[in-house]
Design an enzyme around this catalytic site. Structure first.
Site, PDB file in Angstrom:
ATOM      1  N   GLU A  26      -9.890  -1.573   5.276  1.00 35.86           N
ATOM      2  CA  GLU A  26      -8.717  -1.723   6.139  1.00 35.86           C
ATOM      3  C   GLU A  26      -9.109  -1.598   7.615  1.00 35.86           C
ATOM      4  O   GLU A  26      -8.653  -2.357   8.459  1.00 35.86           O
ATOM      5  CB  GLU A  26      -7.663  -0.664   5.765  1.00 35.86           C
ATOM      6  CG  GLU A  26      -6.344  -0.878   6.480  1.00 35.86           C
ATOM      7  CD  GLU A  26      -5.251   0.089   6.027  1.00 35.86           C
ATOM      8  OE1 GLU A  26      -5.541   0.981   5.212  1.00 35.86           O
ATOM      9  OE2 GLU A  26      -4.111  -0.054   6.516  1.00 35.86           O
ATOM     10  N   SER A  40       4.420  -1.119   4.008  1.00 40.44           N
ATOM     11  CA  SER A  40       4.606  -2.490   4.507  1.00 40.44           C
ATOM     12  C   SER A  40       4.729  -3.464   3.341  1.00 40.44           C
ATOM     13  O   SER A  40       3.997  -3.346   2.356  1.00 40.44           O
ATOM     14  CB  SER A  40       3.412  -2.916   5.368  1.00 40.44           C
ATOM     15  OG  SER A  40       3.187  -1.991   6.396  1.00 40.44           O
ATOM     16  N   SER A  99       0.863   6.577   2.401  1.00 40.45           N
ATOM     17  CA  SER A  99       1.521   7.592   3.248  1.00 40.45           C
ATOM     18  C   SER A  99       2.770   8.159   2.585  1.00 40.45           C
ATOM     19  O   SER A  99       3.483   7.461   1.865  1.00 40.45           O
ATOM     20  CB  SER A  99       1.935   6.979   4.581  1.00 40.45           C
ATOM     21  OG  SER A  99       0.841   6.399   5.221  1.00 40.45           O
ATOM     22  N   GLN A 139       0.838  -1.202   0.000  1.00 40.47           N
ATOM     23  CA  GLN A 139       0.000   0.000   0.000  1.00 40.47           C
ATOM     24  C   GLN A 139       0.873   1.251   0.000  1.00 40.47           C
ATOM     25  O   GLN A 139       1.562   1.521   0.986  1.00 40.47           O
ATOM     26  CB  GLN A 139      -0.893  -0.003   1.252  1.00 40.47           C
ATOM     27  CG  GLN A 139      -1.822   1.191   1.356  1.00 40.47           C
ATOM     28  CD  GLN A 139      -2.508   1.266   2.702  1.00 40.47           C
ATOM     29  OE1 GLN A 139      -1.870   1.066   3.737  1.00 40.47           O
ATOM     30  NE2 GLN A 139      -3.789   1.540   2.704  1.00 40.47           N
ATOM     31  N   GLY A 140       0.853   2.013  -1.083  1.00 36.70           N
ATOM     32  CA  GLY A 140       1.636   3.253  -1.172  1.00 36.70           C
ATOM     33  C   GLY A 140       0.744   4.466  -0.996  1.00 36.70           C
ATOM     34  O   GLY A 140       0.454   5.174  -1.964  1.00 36.70           O
TER      35      GLY A 140
HETATM   36  C1  LIG Z   1       3.105  -0.688  11.474  1.00 40.56           C
HETATM   37  C2  LIG Z   1       2.702   0.349  10.455  1.00 40.56           C
HETATM   38  C3  LIG Z   1       2.463  -0.052   9.155  1.00 40.56           C
HETATM   39  C4  LIG Z   1       2.117   0.896   8.198  1.00 40.56           C
HETATM   40  N1  LIG Z   1       1.933   0.457   6.909  1.00 40.56           N
HETATM   41  C5  LIG Z   1       1.629   1.363   5.960  1.00 40.56           C
HETATM   42  C6  LIG Z   1       1.513   0.945   4.592  1.00 40.56           C
HETATM   43  O1  LIG Z   1       1.681  -0.232   4.259  1.00 40.56           O
HETATM   44  N2  LIG Z   1       1.225   1.880   3.664  1.00 40.56           N
HETATM   45  C7  LIG Z   1       1.014   3.191   3.979  1.00 40.56           C
HETATM   46  O2  LIG Z   1       0.707   3.962   3.086  1.00 40.56           O
HETATM   47  N3  LIG Z   1       1.140   3.623   5.263  1.00 40.56           N
HETATM   48  C8  LIG Z   1       1.445   2.743   6.248  1.00 40.56           C
HETATM   49  N4  LIG Z   1       1.593   3.167   7.555  1.00 40.56           N
HETATM   50  C9  LIG Z   1       1.490   4.612   7.847  1.00 40.56           C
HETATM   51  C10 LIG Z   1       0.286   5.002   8.673  1.00 40.56           C
HETATM   52  O3  LIG Z   1      -0.899   4.944   7.929  1.00 40.56           O
HETATM   53  C11 LIG Z   1       0.583   6.430   9.186  1.00 40.56           C
HETATM   54  O4  LIG Z   1       1.706   6.326  10.066  1.00 40.56           O
HETATM   55  C12 LIG Z   1      -0.587   7.030   9.937  1.00 40.56           C
HETATM   56  O5  LIG Z   1      -1.614   7.333   9.034  1.00 40.56           O
HETATM   57  C13 LIG Z   1      -0.197   8.295  10.726  1.00 40.56           C
HETATM   58  O6  LIG Z   1       0.444   9.217   9.906  1.00 40.56           O
HETATM   59  P1  LIG Z   1       1.852   9.879  10.322  1.00 40.56           P
HETATM   60  O7  LIG Z   1       2.768   8.793  10.768  1.00 40.56           O
HETATM   61  O8  LIG Z   1       2.294  10.761   9.183  1.00 40.56           O
HETATM   62  O9  LIG Z   1       1.540  10.782  11.606  1.00 40.56           O
HETATM   63  P2  LIG Z   1       1.039  12.293  11.621  1.00 40.56           P
HETATM   64  O10 LIG Z   1      -0.084  12.448  10.654  1.00 40.56           O
HETATM   65  O11 LIG Z   1       2.224  13.184  11.477  1.00 40.56           O
HETATM   66  O12 LIG Z   1       0.471  12.400  13.073  1.00 40.56           O
HETATM   67  C14 LIG Z   1       1.266  12.690  14.210  1.00 40.56           C
HETATM   68  C15 LIG Z   1       0.339  12.813  15.424  1.00 40.56           C
HETATM   69  O13 LIG Z   1      -0.573  13.924  15.237  1.00 40.56           O
HETATM   70  C16 LIG Z   1      -1.915  13.468  15.387  1.00 40.56           C
HETATM   71  N5  LIG Z   1      -2.813  14.156  14.458  1.00 40.56           N
HETATM   72  C17 LIG Z   1      -2.557  14.425  13.141  1.00 40.56           C
HETATM   73  N6  LIG Z   1      -3.634  15.055  12.593  1.00 40.56           N
HETATM   74  C18 LIG Z   1      -4.570  15.165  13.590  1.00 40.56           C
HETATM   75  C19 LIG Z   1      -5.899  15.710  13.642  1.00 40.56           C
HETATM   76  N7  LIG Z   1      -6.472  16.247  12.581  1.00 40.56           N
HETATM   77  N8  LIG Z   1      -6.564  15.655  14.824  1.00 40.56           N
HETATM   78  C20 LIG Z   1      -5.974  15.106  15.926  1.00 40.56           C
HETATM   79  N9  LIG Z   1      -4.721  14.589  15.935  1.00 40.56           N
HETATM   80  C21 LIG Z   1      -4.045  14.606  14.785  1.00 40.56           C
HETATM   81  C22 LIG Z   1      -1.858  11.998  15.009  1.00 40.56           C
HETATM   82  O14 LIG Z   1      -2.960  11.278  15.527  1.00 40.56           O
HETATM   83  C23 LIG Z   1      -0.531  11.571  15.633  1.00 40.56           C
HETATM   84  O15 LIG Z   1      -0.664  11.311  17.004  1.00 40.56           O
HETATM   85  C24 LIG Z   1       1.959   2.266   8.540  1.00 40.56           C
HETATM   86  C25 LIG Z   1       2.195   2.678   9.855  1.00 40.56           C
HETATM   87  C26 LIG Z   1       2.572   1.731  10.802  1.00 40.56           C
HETATM   88  C27 LIG Z   1       2.824   2.212  12.194  1.00 40.56           C
END
Ligand SMILES: Cc1cc2nc3c(=O)[nH]c(=O)nc-3n(C[C@H](O)[C@H](O)[C@H](O)COP(=O)(O)OP(=O)(O)OC[C@H]3O[C@@H](n4cnc5c(N)ncnc54)[C@H](O)[C@@H]3O)c2cc1C
Length: 377
Positions: free
Chosen positions: A239, A156, A124, A121-122
């Site tokens: 998902e 992932s 993020s 899944q691409g």
């Molecule tokens: C084990 C794992 C597997 C993953 N696999 C994939 C994958 O295969 N493909 C893929 O595309 N992605 C994948 N991800 C990414 C995952 O979807 C993102 O990490 C997730 O959506 C959070 O985005 P971020 O890390 O950019 O955090 P950010 O968006 O930077 O958030 C940081 C913090 O701010 C808070 N926050 C942000 N916006 C708001 C809001 N509007 N209101 C309240 N709080 C807020 C968040 O809740 C968090 O606590 C994976 C992540 C993990 C941990």
């Protein structure tokens, strides 16, 4: 809702149980968490066995009751997890089934079911996680292809995937949710660089993916150009709504094992620990009921789960962390031993409140879409 098995469901359950009892003892041992090519082969091999025995499409085609019986029985028996097949089977495949053309369904769904192709899944990007619509990976049309440049984060299984469900920006001038397109990108196309990232639990499970003028056939677009946000909502609802359902049964199995371990090492005498395990037992029972409700509701509304999946995702990801915290209490000092099975699970459980959308984001969805509260403050 009547939750007891009909005679046909009873028969399905008995047949599946018998097949699992016959098949599982002959399986080779699972490869180590670091051996991704080995894990790919193992996970595809298990999917192939399910396919050959007639169980491959249960996730998609069967009635909600049969689907839940399948999840319940495979997890109870300790059958292998979907593993590298997670994206293909549990959200890319269902999205293509719901939104793809007949030709796309014929091209991509059978190899997923037969255990021949792995998807990743691409979605993020470094600055587009919770705010997914902020993604900047660009794609422009050149003849019969899209040319894609940008980068993806936390992908992932990227290292072992054949296909990627990819979100790209096709109209940078449109409002941010309206200029996105959903593409199926072949992972062997020239211009793709995958750089694995190591997790706290020691596994190189996900990666950064760099895209430099990668040509993706325009025929690989699922949905219309610039209509990718709508298709993405379908992917995310699978998902969050149903993809983790089988894991609830696995957690219930772990809970039983924890109680057994506590009895053996004397910690069962502690009433506070017994209360903690009892509360978790009730919690996972309730989550299984919620799963049954979500799957039935999705089926009744055309097969795509609704915002109720966010309630499940929110509570499940916290309950999973609480389960492995309880495991640490049962293990005592042994929980620092990385060779203990629950230790790595405890470390990886920390990611559950982030992966597939953080808890804060699920709170926002529940507030706005289920409770009807106003947006913002
Ligand atoms: C084990 C794992 C597997 C993953 N696999 C994939 C994958 O295969 N493909 C893929 O595309 N992605 C994948 N991800 C990414 C995952 O979807 C993102 O990490 C997730 O959506 C959070 O985005 P971020 O890390 O950019 O955090 P950010 O968006 O930077 O958030 C940081 C913090 O701010 C808070 N926050 C942000 N916006 C708001 C809001 N509007 N209101 C309240 N709080 C807020 C968040 O809740 C968090 O606590 C994976 C992540 C993990 C941990």
């Amino acid at each position: 809702m009547d939750l007891s098995d009909t005679p046909a469901e009873e028969e399905f359950r008995a047949r599946l149980r018998e097949w699992l009892a016959k098949t599982l003892p002959g399986l080779p041992p699972q490869p180590s968490p670091d051996d991704w090519p080995g894990r790919r082969a193992y996970d595809l091999g298990w999917q192939r066995r399910l396919h050959d025995a007639g169980y491959a499409a249960v996730h998609w085609d069967a009635s909600p009751a049969i689907r839940l019986i399948f999840l319940e029985e495979t997890e109870k028996a300790g059958a292998p997890y979907v593993g590298a097949n997670f994206v293909g089977l549990l959200h890319a495949g269902p999205t293509i089934a719901a939104e793809g053309t007949d030709g796309q369904r014929a091209r991509w769904l059978p190899p997923i079911l037969r255990g021949e192709e792995v998807w990743c899944q691409g979605f993020s990007e470094p600055d587009a996680g919770s705010d997914l619509a902020a993604l900047r990976t660009r794609a422009w049309r050149d003849g019969d292809a899209y040319v894609v440049t940008g980068s993806k984060m936390w992908t992932s299984h990227a290292e072992v995937a054949d296909w990627c469900e990819l979100l790209v920006r096709t109209d940078p001038d449109a409002p941010k949710h309206r200029g996105i397109t959903w593409l199926a990108m072949p992972m062997d196309a020239p211009g793709i660089t995958v750089r694995p990232l190591r997790t706290l639990a020691g596994s190189a499970e996900f990666a950064e993916v760099f895209l430099d003028e990668v040509r993706v056939p325009a025929a690989n677009r699922v949905g219309d150009e610039n209509d990718g946000w709508r298709v993405t909502m379908v992917t995310l609802s699978f998902e969050r709504g149903t993809a983790f359902a089988g894991e609830v049964v696995a957690c219930r199995r772990v809970l039983g094992e924890l109680a057994g371990a506590a009895r053996e090492n004397g910690r069962w005498d502690d009433p506070a620990l017994r209360r903690r395990l009892g509360r978790l037992h009730a919690e996972f029972r309730a989550l299984w009921r919620l799963t049954q409700w979500n799957v039935s509701a999705a089926q009744a509304s055309g097969g795509v789960p609704g915002a109720g999946g966010s309630v499940f995702k929110l509570r499940y990801s916290h309950a999973r962390q609480e389960l492995y915290d309880a495991a640490a209490e049962v293990l005592g000092a042994d929980c620092l031993d990385l060779d203990r099975p629950w230790t790595l699970d405890r470390l990886s459980s920390l990611s559950y409140t982030i992966a597939a959308g953080t808890s804060q984001i699920q709170h926002g969805i529940i507030a706005e879409r289920i409770l009807g509260l106003p947006k913002g403050r």
